[in-house]
Each structure stands twice: as C-alpha cells, then as structure tokens.
Write a protein that holds these residues in place. Structure first.
Motif, mmCIF file in Angstrom:
data_model
loop_
_atom_site.group_PDB
_atom_site.id
_atom_site.type_symbol
_atom_site.label_atom_id
_atom_site.label_comp_id
_atom_site.label_asym_id
_atom_site.label_seq_id
_atom_site.Cartn_x
_atom_site.Cartn_y
_atom_site.Cartn_z
ATOM 1 N N ALA A 61 0.826 -1.210 0.000
ATOM 2 C CA ALA A 61 0.000 0.000 0.000
ATOM 3 C C ALA A 61 0.858 1.258 0.000
ATOM 4 O O ALA A 61 0.567 2.224 -0.721
ATOM 5 C CB ALA A 61 -0.938 -0.009 1.206
ATOM 6 N N THR A 64 2.686 1.604 -3.459
ATOM 7 C CA THR A 64 1.702 1.954 -4.488
ATOM 8 C C THR A 64 1.207 3.385 -4.310
ATOM 9 O O THR A 64 1.041 4.113 -5.290
ATOM 10 C CB THR A 64 0.527 0.963 -4.455
ATOM 11 N N LEU A 95 -4.114 0.075 -5.608
ATOM 12 C CA LEU A 95 -4.245 0.604 -4.254
ATOM 13 C C LEU A 95 -5.625 0.301 -3.676
ATOM 14 O O LEU A 95 -5.743 -0.061 -2.502
ATOM 15 C CB LEU A 95 -3.972 2.112 -4.246
#
Length: 109
Positions: A61, A64, A95
């Motif tokens: 996460a 990204t 995401l």
C-alpha cells in the motif's frame, strides 16, 4: 492466493517493465532505477503476503501510494497519458484492491 497478492505482483511487474521501457526509449537511468526498486519492493510485498505476513499488505500500500502520487504529478505536468496516465490508472486500481484486502484482514482479526 488472494487479490492483494495478485495486484502487488501485477503492479510490481508493470513497474519493472515500465522502468526498462523508459530506459530503452529515453535512456533514463532514473526511470530504470525507480522502476526496478519500486517493482522489487512490490514483488517482495507480494511474497510477504503469500507468507501470511500483514506487513506485506502495508508495504504494498505504501509503495503503491507513493507511485500514485508521483504519476499523478507527472500526468499533471506532461498531460500525456503514456506512461503516467496508464501507471496512475493501474496504481489507483491496485491501491483500491490492496486497501480493501487490508481492511478485510483487519476486520477478520
């Protein structure tokens, strides 16, 4: 194998390929280096996810999200869809999948 792993793998390979293509077409060392580093980090995050380690989702996460910001700024500057728009589109999609997977894993614990 869940969607978070698949999204991390796909975006990781896309980042590596984009860095290599950027180097070939414009001899951009920065593109090659950043594409390979971010791609390898995403592949490592996918490996961690596959091992059941929650930090893999968090790493994916974060990487990204950074790439989404970089490509959004680049798209705003150049106004060209390729490559910034394409990477931005797939980055937002990746995401969303990763955050959804992260939320599902947090709720289930």
């Amino acid at each position: 194998m869940n969607l978070g792993i698949i999204a991390s793998l796909g975006y990781g390979f896309l980042a590596i390929a984009g860095g290599i293509i950027g180097y070939i077409f414009s001899t951009s060392n920065v593109s090659l280096l950043s594409g390979c580093i971010s791609g390898v980090l995403l592949l490592f995050a996918a490996y961690l996810q596959f091992q059941g380690i929650i930090w893999g989702l968090i790493l994916a996460a974060l990487v990204t999200a950074v790439l989404v910001v970089v490509f959004a700024l680049r798209l705003a500057k150049t106004r060209k869809f390729m490559p910034a728009g394409l990477m931005l589109f797939f980055g937002v999609l990746t995401l969303a999948v990763i955050v959804n997977q992260l939320m599902a894993s947090i709720i289930s614990q």
